[in-house]
Enzyme design. Structure first.
Site, PDB file in Angstrom:
ATOM      1  N   GLY A 167     -34.057  -2.834 -13.505  1.00 49.40           N
ATOM      2  CA  GLY A 167     -35.399  -3.292 -13.624  1.00 49.40           C
ATOM      3  C   GLY A 167     -35.281  -2.868 -14.914  1.00 49.40           C
ATOM      4  N   ALA A 200     -27.754  -4.322 -18.700  1.00 48.82           N
ATOM      5  CA  ALA A 200     -28.340  -3.122 -19.393  1.00 48.82           C
ATOM      6  C   ALA A 200     -28.504  -2.765 -21.302  1.00 48.82           C
ATOM      7  CB  ALA A 200     -28.921  -1.942 -18.359  1.00 48.82           C
ATOM      8  N   ALA A 201     -27.514  -3.510 -22.022  1.00 52.36           N
ATOM      9  CA  ALA A 201     -27.474  -2.962 -23.159  1.00 52.36           C
ATOM     10  C   ALA A 201     -28.441  -3.132 -23.936  1.00 52.36           C
ATOM     11  CB  ALA A 201     -26.215  -3.620 -23.393  1.00 52.36           C
ATOM     12  N   GLY A 202     -29.350  -4.266 -24.112  1.00 50.60           N
ATOM     13  CA  GLY A 202     -30.427  -4.573 -24.324  1.00 50.60           C
ATOM     14  C   GLY A 202     -31.291  -3.376 -24.272  1.00 50.60           C
ATOM     15  N   ASP A 228     -19.821  -4.307 -19.243  1.00 49.93           N
ATOM     16  CA  ASP A 228     -20.313  -4.632 -18.839  1.00 49.93           C
ATOM     17  C   ASP A 228     -21.574  -4.869 -19.380  1.00 49.93           C
ATOM     18  OD1 ASP A 228     -22.511  -5.661 -17.121  1.00 49.93           O
ATOM     19  OD2 ASP A 228     -22.370  -3.920 -15.843  1.00 49.93           O
TER      20      ASP A 228
END
Length: 301
Positions: free
Chosen positions: A39, A250-252, A247
């Site tokens: 999330g 969630a990098a941002g 992968d």
């Protein structure tokens, strides 16, 4: 160090690994499936907590097993979860993430109790916003709630950071007016401005058009190409840290959280961008959302 409040989504992520994205009508054999806390809101709160920031979260989960997993995971890194409501009979939000061998991903969101983050829930937790210095939001909760929080935060003199994902077309200019920072990627920026953006010049123009809508600063993340910062009279490009992505999930979120944390520590905007890039560059070398977020020791190394 200033206080950070994250208002947003909590999802249990089901991550499916595939050789490449399936085409329409294609049946494709995956290589693995795992469930990971996620999330966008929870990812950002978790990242701030793991990086030793002072952070509280407002959100909603169901009275189910996934909800307990998500809340306990945030607690494990010191996030204050007193603003997370447990909705009786509710179903905690979920995300289904397909990750191909190149590290690129596609995501389907089932909002669940994230839709219960209403004005009324915010009013019950207004003290969290009053005590915070920096407010972080995304668009995985109702838009009217995001705008309500923004107006409240501006009146209270808070710094407002919005990660406009998932991007929504044709939002009125009033929605954007007064936001201190938005952090779209180039695809999201294209949706926000309602036209394709091919090449850095077009991306700069797109960012400038968001300034005209009332946003004060625009940070456009460009994946392995870096980050573009645009403000009134200022355009600056920050090259990316070169790593081999596994992968990009969630990098941002890592970037947004680390950027906000650096601001809370008194860093300049430029310093905060560079710190955000460092944290995100580690996250993309690992699988999953919150499981990919590095510790302060790893960043120092």
């Amino acid at each position: 160090m200033k206080n950070i409040a994250v208002i947003g989504s909590l999802n249990l992520d089901t991550v499916i690994e595939v050789p490449q994205m399936p085409k329409a009508g294609e049946t494709l054999a995956g290589t693995s499936v795992t469930q990971i806390p996620g999330g966008k809101g929870a990812n950002q709160a978790y990242a701030v907590g793991k990086l030793l920031g002072k952070v509280k979260m407002i959100g909603a989960v169901g009275d189910d097993a996934p909800g307990k997993v998500l809340v306990n995971n945030l607690k494990s890194v010191g996030v204050d979860v007193s603003g997370i409501s447990e909705i009786e009979g509710g179903t905690t939000g979920q995300a289904f993430i397909t990750v191909e061998d190149s590290g690129e991903n596609s995501i389907i969101i089932i909002p669940g109790t994230n839709a219960d983050v209403t004005k009324e829930l915010i009013q019950k937790n207004e003290d969290v916003i009053q005590k915070a210095d920096i407010i972080i939001m995304q668009l995985e909760i109702p838009l009217e709630t995001v705008e309500y929080i923004k107006e409240m935060a501006i009146k209270l003199g808070k710094t407002v950071i919005l990660d406009p994902a998932p991007a929504v077309r044709d939002l009125p200019d009033s929605f954007w007016t007064g936001i201190d920072y938005i952090k779209p990627n180039e695809t999201e920026l294209s949706i926000l401005v309602g036209r394709p953006l091919e090449g850095i010049d077009a991306i700069q123009e797109g960012a400038c058009s968001m300034l005209k809508k009332g946003v004060k600063n625009v940070l456009v993340t460009l994946g392995n190409e870096g980050c573009l910062f645009v403000a009134e009279g200022t355009e600056e490009y920050y090259p990316a840290c070169k790593v081999e992505a596994v992968d990009t999930t969630a990098a941002g979120d890592c970037f947004t959280a680390a950027f906000a944390l650096a601001l809370s520590q008194g860093k300049t905007c430029g310093e905060a961008i560079v710190f955000g890039q460092k944290v995100a560059s580690i996250a993309v070398t690992r699988k999953g959302a919150q499981t990919s977020i590095p510790s302060p020791e790893e960043i120092m190394e």
